[in-house]
Design an enzyme around this catalytic site. Structure first.
Site, PDB file in Angstrom:
ATOM      1  N   GLU A  71      35.099  14.297  36.202  1.00  0.00           N
ATOM      2  CA  GLU A  71      34.283  14.988  37.373  1.00  0.00           C
ATOM      3  C   GLU A  71      34.395  14.804  38.450  1.00  0.00           C
ATOM      4  O   GLU A  71      34.076  15.999  39.156  1.00  0.00           O
ATOM      5  CB  GLU A  71      32.932  14.879  36.976  1.00  0.00           C
ATOM      6  CG  GLU A  71      32.318  14.998  35.391  1.00  0.00           C
ATOM      7  CD  GLU A  71      32.492  16.298  34.643  1.00  0.00           C
ATOM      8  OE1 GLU A  71      33.041  17.486  35.475  1.00  0.00           O
ATOM      9  OE2 GLU A  71      31.932  16.393  33.663  1.00  0.00           O
ATOM     10  N   GLU A  76      36.924  -5.489  23.706  1.00  0.00           N
ATOM     11  CA  GLU A  76      35.546  -6.127  24.092  1.00  0.00           C
ATOM     12  C   GLU A  76      35.873  -6.708  24.855  1.00  0.00           C
ATOM     13  O   GLU A  76      34.791  -7.512  25.753  1.00  0.00           O
ATOM     14  CB  GLU A  76      34.042  -5.261  23.985  1.00  0.00           C
ATOM     15  CG  GLU A  76      34.012  -5.636  23.514  1.00  0.00           C
ATOM     16  CD  GLU A  76      32.021  -4.727  22.653  1.00  0.00           C
ATOM     17  OE1 GLU A  76      31.286  -5.753  22.935  1.00  0.00           O
ATOM     18  OE2 GLU A  76      32.074  -3.838  22.150  1.00  0.00           O
TER      19      GLU A  76
END
Length: 314
Positions: free
Chosen positions: A100, A131
């Site tokens: 963004e 992960e």
């Protein structure tokens, strides 16, 4: 061989289960054991009530958040980058916030970067085991060629995710600033970072579903970090997004509105300034308010490192 491997795996899972049992984000809430039998509106009210607790919890970490932002902004003003690193929901939150920044603040896509364990495909599909690797985090950061002016924010609801911890550990080893954002107290992630931010959101509506309150808390904190950092870097004028990138019709209309709000100028003058400024809102505002041409406005903004308020008084 098989017996030994099975025993080792069992021991590892036993250790992990013991760790999870101590985490607030993983706690079981017996009072919600029959939530699936409730009317939909009642469940919605319960969930809304849970969500309403998150901003207050974030408020308790504001001093830690502000301290991190000041350090991040100082480094970015020297050309450093802001890099988010996480797995699963946490990684997606980082990628979302990073993506963004170019349209909102006209940053280069390389200035704010989101890394997710397992790579871009992990945004939409889980990558098994990604992960659990500190090495993978180090490799992902090495691909970016970290400098001492960069900041790495490791994000993990549990505060124990190896990828996030590995990212902040590698950042510190390279001399970069490190921030650990978790949703449990006394987390390994916070301990590994220069700045530890622990927003303890507590047990989830669905046991262990940290895309809920924990995810909301991460979104709020990351919004705060990127937005205030950009304010500190001069990407805004007051509360106007003067570095907005007009990449579509809506944003082009917003650009004109921002110039109008900042200057009070008529449409014709705004169009003339934006055309001369090649669509750069900040330059157009400075041209109108200081009554100067585009090259002079651009020169002033270069001198003030893009800070419009300073350029108006220079």
């Amino acid at each position: 061989m098989t017996s030994t491997s099975t025993t080792s795996a069992s021991d590892n899972y036993g250790e992990l289960r013991a760790q999870l049992a101590t985490m607030a984000t993983e706690a079981y809430r017996p009072e919600l054991a029959e939530i699936d039998t409730l009317p939909t509106l009642d469940i919605a009210r319960l969930m809304n009530g849970e969500d309403a607790t998150v901003p207050t919890t974030v408020a308790g970490q504001l001093p830690a958040i502000a301290a991190a932002i000041d350090d991040i902004a100082a480094r970015m003003s020297r050309g450093g980058r802001l890099i988010y690193a996480g797995a699963g929901t946490a990684g997606r939150m980082g990628v979302l916030d990073a993506s963004e920044c170019p349209p909102t603040f006209n940053t280069d896509p390389a200035e704010v970067v989101g890394l997710i364990a397992g790579g871009p495909s992990a945004m939409v599909k889980a990558v098994e085991g990604a992960e659990d690797s500190k090495i993978l985090a180090a490799e992902d950061l090495d691909a970016l060629a970290l400098t001492a002016d960069d900041t790495v924010i490791g994000i993990s609801a549990s505060g124990r995710t190896p990828y996030a911890i590995g990212a902040v550990e590698h950042a510190r080893a390279k001399g970069a600033l490190s921030v650990g954002l978790s949703c449990n107290a006394d987390s390994a992630l916070a301990a590994a970072a220069d700045h530890g931010i622990e927003v303890v959101t507590g047990p989830e509506l669905l046991t262990g579903s940290t895309r809920l309150k924990a995810g909301t808390a991460q979104k709020l904190v990351l919004n705060m970090i990127s937005t205030i950092t950009m304010i500190r870097l001069g990407k805004t004028y007051g509360n106007l997004m003067v570095d907005v990138r007009a990449s579509n019709e809506k944003l082009r209309a917003r650009s004109r509105r921002i110039v109008a709000l900042a200057t009070g100028a008529e449409d014709a003058e705004i169009e003339t300034a934006l055309t001369a400024a090649d669509g750069e809102v900040k330059t157009a505002i400075l041209m109108i308010l200081a009554e100067i041409d585009a090259p002079t406005a651009e020169s002033r903004l270069t001198t003030t490192k893009g800070h419009l308020r300073a350029a108006l008084t220079s």
